[in-house]
Design an enzyme around this catalytic site. Structure first.
Site, PDB file in Angstrom:
ATOM      1  N   GLY A 505      -5.547 -10.267  -0.819  1.00 56.64           N
ATOM      2  CA  GLY A 505      -6.605  -9.363  -1.256  1.00 56.64           C
ATOM      3  C   GLY A 505      -6.080  -7.999  -1.643  1.00 56.64           C
ATOM      4  O   GLY A 505      -6.859  -7.108  -2.005  1.00 56.64           O
ATOM      5  N   ILE A 665       2.654   4.706  -8.423  1.00 58.81           N
ATOM      6  CA  ILE A 665       1.533   3.805  -8.143  1.00 58.81           C
ATOM      7  C   ILE A 665       1.445   2.799  -9.285  1.00 58.81           C
ATOM      8  O   ILE A 665       1.386   3.171 -10.456  1.00 58.81           O
ATOM      9  CB  ILE A 665       0.225   4.615  -7.985  1.00 58.81           C
ATOM     10  N   GLN A 674      -6.427  -0.276  -1.543  1.00 60.50           N
ATOM     11  CA  GLN A 674      -5.560  -0.415  -0.370  1.00 60.50           C
ATOM     12  C   GLN A 674      -5.627   0.836   0.514  1.00 60.50           C
ATOM     13  O   GLN A 674      -5.733   0.753   1.730  1.00 60.50           O
ATOM     14  CB  GLN A 674      -4.107  -0.644  -0.798  1.00 60.50           C
ATOM     15  N   GLY A 739       0.380  -0.553   1.765  1.00 58.21           N
ATOM     16  CA  GLY A 739      -0.591  -1.379   2.495  1.00 58.21           C
ATOM     17  C   GLY A 739      -1.000  -0.830   3.852  1.00 58.21           C
ATOM     18  O   GLY A 739      -2.099  -1.098   4.319  1.00 58.21           O
ATOM     19  N   GLU A 740      -0.126  -0.089   4.490  1.00 53.99           N
ATOM     20  CA  GLU A 740      -0.409   0.304   5.865  1.00 53.99           C
ATOM     21  C   GLU A 740      -0.629   1.791   6.053  1.00 53.99           C
ATOM     22  O   GLU A 740      -1.241   2.219   7.024  1.00 53.99           O
ATOM     23  CB  GLU A 740       0.721  -0.196   6.778  1.00 53.99           C
TER      24      GLU A 740
HETATM   25 MO1  MOS Z   1       1.521  -5.856   8.686  1.00 54.46          MO
HETATM   26  S1  MOS Z   1       0.971  -5.222  10.549  1.00 54.46           S
HETATM   27  O1  MOS Z   1       3.167  -5.631   8.699  1.00 54.46           O
HETATM   28  O2  MOS Z   1       0.899  -7.303   8.233  1.00 54.46           O
END
Ligand code: MOS
Length: 773
Positions: A505, A665, A674, A739-740
């Protein structure tokens, strides 16, 4: 430690130094990816998800939606004690219930080896390495003890209620106090101890003109991806076919082969669509149990965990207790930075929640003392959950910085600027690209930070107090070994790229199609990006925010191999004759000389001349040495406005903004999504997410979304996202992971805003209304 280990360790240290001091040109990314300098309209374009239409139409099959002939459905019975042995197990009632095919337990399960524990081998995928259904022992409250297979899911679920189990309980460590009394161990992450000591931080702290010294706590949390964990499995003779919901197809195939004692090539895992992973979708017991039951029943099996099942079987984030102490001089410079604390884990996993990661890279402190200690508890193995370490570590660190700024009567952004390091504060390596201050500048301006009154309680609207806070976000650039890609160029000029990667996703398939098209000089429609299949090249984990870099450098390697082959085929008659690989680029459906685009031949013409209908190349990514040569991290500045109700204590976030510095980006639309998703998860961390754990018996008592709260639409304000868009010269396509990072910094920004609103400093997440009354 024996001699061999010492020698190995010394060897590693020498390698490390060699990589640090090697000339840039020898390091991946040492010569910047040429696409960074090119003006490619596809790079960064807000292309809508290529898989969007399929998903909206319900035509994207997820793991629990694959129909197979004669399929049976599995359901699990979970232990109700935290430790001990199964004393008796009566399955007779269940076995005679309607539709039941069989009941599997340790008595009749096939012989299986424990699941290889994640990070212990290159393709190990297990969240824990306990044996599955091999004996009567119980290791956590909620461990599966029996599996019922039936003709329908409802029949399986019902028959589970008829299985009678009694236990001989053993003493279990389920209280933090006892765990602590049993001793603390220094945590180890990615093969290195979670400890950094530089100078005498305690002495420097005591002598500093200004100090803060506080303890921050964060609770256990569980995974709640929209898509429940599921697998549809079948044995075709000795071959195991798994339709999984996973972040690691190649790792799962290898690990399942280990479990069942078969060759890796005998396991085929596909996972084309995943409804969110966040670190939780690795290999847990349910896939192993489904495969075992399928072998026993000689039928295909589907397992889909219930929401409660996810809480019982799939680990979540562990709790933390963190001390942050900062000593600063009159000039605002940090003389001491201390970030220490502990997190519980188990004897059979390896995730020590490395909350010191932000402190390692954010501030130039004269002395430092950082460590993570672990204690052992009898519980479900805790695991990765979006920015493990950084999410909770940035909460503690960035609240402490805010507290210090207030004590010094300094703007918290000014304090951060004064402590901006010129090189990596712990490793001493140069930054690959760091523009945190620019992110703060952009964010502060857009958010209207100058309107904030540093004194709490100054803004009021009726019964609401209004405050603003900010905090730094950060997450490392990772790239794990094992990347590889295959490119197939057809005579029609169309290209198919294959990587054993994942689309959960995030927009991966879309972004990689864009980058590949730009590299090859093709239109989006001419590129197919295929992924989610263990038979494809590479073992690329969708984790650690590293998938984009890992795929990117693999596809770059494959496209170079393709161009080399095309040049070899070109021959003397081609306008490209005599050109070398580094002199050409993809352009308008073919190759051209980079600085002389009129020397050009189309792919179709090149293939036709050589009499080929296609060219297929596979290439491997180089080892990820760049992370040792440069200090590579993403950064961001999070700004929050919150209202706290003076009557009820209710906190309401009314504005949230993130300004990020994550390199180039690649897709403005999916990237914004994200970042927003991460920040929303950060709101959950700040205000509501909390696994309630019964210390008497180690049982999770709120295993449902009715009692475990995550942000819903009304909890989420309009979220603004900005970025510097400064390419990282040493990252593939100039892009670091995104992502994080959104979840990092957000909880601190909320807590700092709450303090600014009402003067209450909550150091214990989540910030619920009872703590504000
Ligand atoms: Mo992530 S917590 O590295 O899927």
């Amino acid at each position: 430690m024996n001699i061999i280990q010492n020698v190995q360790k010394a060897g590693q240290a020498i390698m490390q130094k060699a990589v640090e001091h090697a000339p840039d040109a020898l390091i991946p990314g040492g010569r910047p990816d040429p696409i960074i300098a090119r003006d490619e309209p596809l790079i960064g374009a807000p292309v809508s998800r290529l898989d969007g239409a399929l998903k909206v139409k319900g035509a994207a099959p997820f793991a629990a939606e694959i129909p197979l002939e004669r399929m049976a459905y599995a359901a699990l019975v979970y232990s109700t004690v935290a430790k001990g042995r199964i004393a008796s197990l009566d399955t007779s009632l269940a076995e005679s219930a309607p539709g039941v095919v069989l009941v599997m337990s340790h008595r009749n399960a096939p012989k299986m080896k424990p699941v290889p524990l994640f990070m212990t081998k290159p393709k190990a995928a297990g969240g824990a390495n306990l044996p599955v259904f091999q004996d009567e022992s119980v290791h956590w409250n909620g461990q599966p003890v029996a599996l019922v297979l039936a003709e329908t899911q409802e029949q399986a679920d019902y028959a589970c209620t008829l299985v009678r189990v009694t236990y001989d309980s053993a003493h279990a460590v389920t209280t933090l106090q006892e765990a602590r009394e049993n001793g603390l161990t220094t945590g180890s992450f990615q093969g290195e101890p979670l400890e950094d000591i530089n100078g005498d931080a305690e002495r420097e702290l005591a002598a500093a003109a200004y100090q803060v010294d506080a303890v921050y706590t964060t609770p256990r949390q569980n995974h709640n991806a929209i898509e429940l964990h599921a697998a549809t499995v079948a044995w075709l003779g000795d071959e195991l076919r798994i339709h999984d919901a996973t972040q690691a197809v190649a790792h799962t195939a290898w690990s399942m082969a280990e479990v069942f004692g078969i060759r890796e090539s005998q396991v085929h895992v596909t996972s084309p669509f995943v409804g969110g992973g966040f670190g939780g979708k690795s290999l847990w017991q349910h896939q192993v149990l489904a495969a075992a039951a399928a072998r026993l029943a000689k039928r295909p099996v589907r397992i889909m965990l219930s929401r409660e099942g996810v809480y019982r079987v799939v680990g979540g984030r562990t709790l933390t207790e963190q001390r942050v102490a900062i000593g600063a001089g009159d000039d605002g410079r940090f003389a001491a930075l201390i970030h220490t604390g502990m997190a519980p884990m188990t004897e059979h996993n390896n995730m020590p929640e490395p909350f010191i990661m932000p402190a390692r890279c954010l501030y130039a402190a004269r002395s430092m003392a950082l460590n993570v200690k672990t204690v052992a508890m009898d519980m479900l193995a805790n695991t990765f959950m979006r920015a493990p370490g950084e999410s909770v570590g940035s909460f503690a660190l960035e609240c402490a910085v805010d507290e210090l700024a207030e004590r010094m009567a300094l703007d918290p952004i000014v304090l951060r600027r004064r402590n901006e390091p010129v090189q990596d504060p712990t490793k001493g390596t140069p930054f690959s690209s760091r523009h945190l201050i620019e992110a703060y500048r952009m964010g502060a301006e857009r958010f209207g930070w100058q309107a904030r009154d540093a004194k709490p309680g100054m803004r009021r609207d009726g019964e609401w107090l209004i405050g603003m806070g900010c905090a730094t976000a950060t997450y490392p650039y990772y790239r794990m070994p094992g990347g590889a890609a295959r490119i197939t160029l057809g005579a029609d000029g169309r290209v198919r790229v294959e990587v054993a990667a994942h689309e959960m996703g995030m927009g991966t398939a879309t972004v990689q199609t864009q980058v590949t098209a730009a590299r090859l000089g093709l239109a989006l429609e001419q590129v197919t990006f295929a992924y989610g299949d263990s038979a494809m090249p590479g073992s690329v984990l969708a984790g650690g925010s590293q998938q984009t870099a890992s795929i990117g450098i693999s596809v770059n390697a494959a496209h170079k191999a393709l161009f080399a082959e095309l040049l070899a085929l070109a021959g003397r008659d081609s306008p490209l004759a005599g050109l070398k690989l580094d002199e050409v680029r993809g352009h308008d459906n073919g190759l051209c000389k980079t600085d002389e685009p009129s020397r050009y031949e189309s792919y179709a013409a090149l293939l036709a001349r050589a009499g080929r209908d296609q060219i297929e190349v596979t290439a491997k990514a180089p080892l990820p040495l760049e992370t040792q040569h440069w200090s590579m991290h993403s950064y961001g500045a999070i700004f929050c406005e919150v209202r706290v109700n003076t009557v009820t204590g209710e906190p309401r976030v009314t504005r949230l903004l993130g300004a990020f510095d994550c390199g180039r980006i690649l897709n403005a639309k999916t990237a914004a999504s994200q970042f927003r998703g991460g920040m929303i998860m950060g709101l959950g961390l700040a205000l509501m997410e909390e696994t309630l754990w019964d210390e008497r018996n180690g049982r999770i008592v709120n295993p449902s979304l009715a009692e475990y709260h995550v942000p819903a639409h009304l909890d989420v304000p309009e979220i603004e996202v900005l970025w510097t868009d400064i390419a990282d010269p040493h990252a593939p396509a100039g892009a670091r992971g995104i992502g994080e990072i959104g979840i990092t910094g957000t909880a601190a920004a909320v807590a700092n805003a709450v303090y600014n609103a009402c003067g209450k400093r909550v150091r214990d997440l989540p910030i619920t209304l009872d703590k504000l009354l």
